[in-house]
Design an enzyme around this catalytic site. Sequence first.
Site, PDB file in Angstrom:
ATOM      1  N   HIS A 100      -2.968 -19.932   5.346  1.00 42.11           N
ATOM      2  CA  HIS A 100      -1.573 -19.722   4.958  1.00 42.11           C
ATOM      3  C   HIS A 100      -0.855 -19.225   6.212  1.00 42.11           C
ATOM      4  CE1 HIS A 100      -3.056 -19.161   0.586  1.00 42.11           C
ATOM      5  NE2 HIS A 100      -2.666 -20.404   0.794  1.00 42.11           N
ATOM      6  N   GLU A 103       0.231 -15.609   6.827  1.00 43.84           N
ATOM      7  CA  GLU A 103      -0.775 -14.544   6.774  1.00 43.84           C
ATOM      8  C   GLU A 103      -1.423 -14.478   8.158  1.00 43.84           C
ATOM      9  OE1 GLU A 103      -3.191 -15.442   3.339  1.00 43.84           O
ATOM     10  OE2 GLU A 103      -1.420 -15.526   2.045  1.00 43.84           O
ATOM     11  N   GLU A 297      -9.332 -10.879   2.381  1.00 44.23           N
ATOM     12  CA  GLU A 297      -7.923 -10.463   2.383  1.00 44.23           C
ATOM     13  C   GLU A 297      -7.846  -9.185   3.210  1.00 44.23           C
ATOM     14  OE1 GLU A 297      -5.461 -12.095   0.999  1.00 44.23           O
ATOM     15  OE2 GLU A 297      -6.436 -13.504  -0.386  1.00 44.23           O
TER      16      GLU A 297
END
Length: 411
Positions: A100, A103, A297
């Site tokens: 992404h 990110e 993450e």
Amino acid sequence: MEGGGDVGRGWVGYGKNMDCARLWLGLLMPAVAALDFSYHHQPEMEAFLKNVAQNYSSITHLHSIGKSVQGRNLWVLVVGRSPREHRIGIPEFKYVANMHGDEAVGRELLLHLIEYLVTRDGRDPEITNLINSTRIHIMPSMNPDGFEAVVKPDCFYNDGRDNSNLYDLNRNFPDAFELNNVTRQPETVAVMTWLTTETFVLSANLHGGALVASYPFDNGVPATGTLYSRSLTPDDDVFQYLANTYASRNPDMKRNSCRIKTGFSNGIVNGYSWYPLKGGMQDYNYIWAQCFEITLELSCCKYPRKEKLPSFWKDNKDSLIEYIKQVHIGVKGQVFDQNETPLSNVTVEVQDRKHICPYRTNKFGEYYLLLLPGSYVIEIKELSLFHFVILSNGINHSTPYQQDNSFSEQD
């Protein structure tokens, strides 16, 4: 048959004289100019990667696996003692970031990881041993178009999340549990093709917007546990161990310091339990590419201020290194016929751990199975050939059990 050590046909070892010579050469090698803690756009990233590849040519190989929609190269830097080709017995590991485009933390962490690895080879025994025993593939950006599309960075949403065709790349892969009838994007196709060219064993995909290590499955059916709000693989114990390996060394991830209630336990979560996801990359790796992949993450804020980058590196450095080491857990070996010819495409599975797509030997007859210490039955089948191997308790985590299997025709 013995466990531990570099035993079996084809495994390569390093003598003390070679280690001493490498240490001396490492002291003479030119250093790459220190990488600053800022966000590096495509030209700056390319310049850094090319500089590393030029100055550390004996342990690195830079190549592009394809191009983005807008024609940007999808760069991969390989670090290892044999960076340009696979060597029997040396497992393949990979990190992929910036899937992404908005990110951004993972992209910078992988650039700093590259610098850390190449500048410590021959000086730091831990890193030297890792490079001796592993072929490490690092892809700082899978979505360079998305990264360049971010005009005003925001913590929660930016236009650059998707690729230039406005597709979410982490919803763009084939799905084993339901039809994912979307147009495959160039970046997705490039990664899918890449997965067929290497025998990847372990991987992680770096994201942002939360603090957690998420493990497969992301999607599922009742048979995988969806009626209980989860979707578990046959290797759930290994995946939980891998996720814990990363999260336990990252203090913010372990205690979930983001200001939202998530229900994460010690910084890990089953992907489906968090939220179901169709067409994700980690499920595709595990099911179709025989590669164990988790999703990391790494930041509550997707695109934090550059001043925060040093603290992210500090919090993640040990986890990034320790996670690479886990590619060596379990069992690896080769399958041969009675003429000592390696057998490719032979099914090699652990009893009671059957995969949706059975795991098979590569063109060298190699297999790599990530397992925790324990007792297992491994089934190796090819036409009328059957072989059973019992592994004893206490397989060493740091030194995988290595086995050569030779077959003769069974009546």
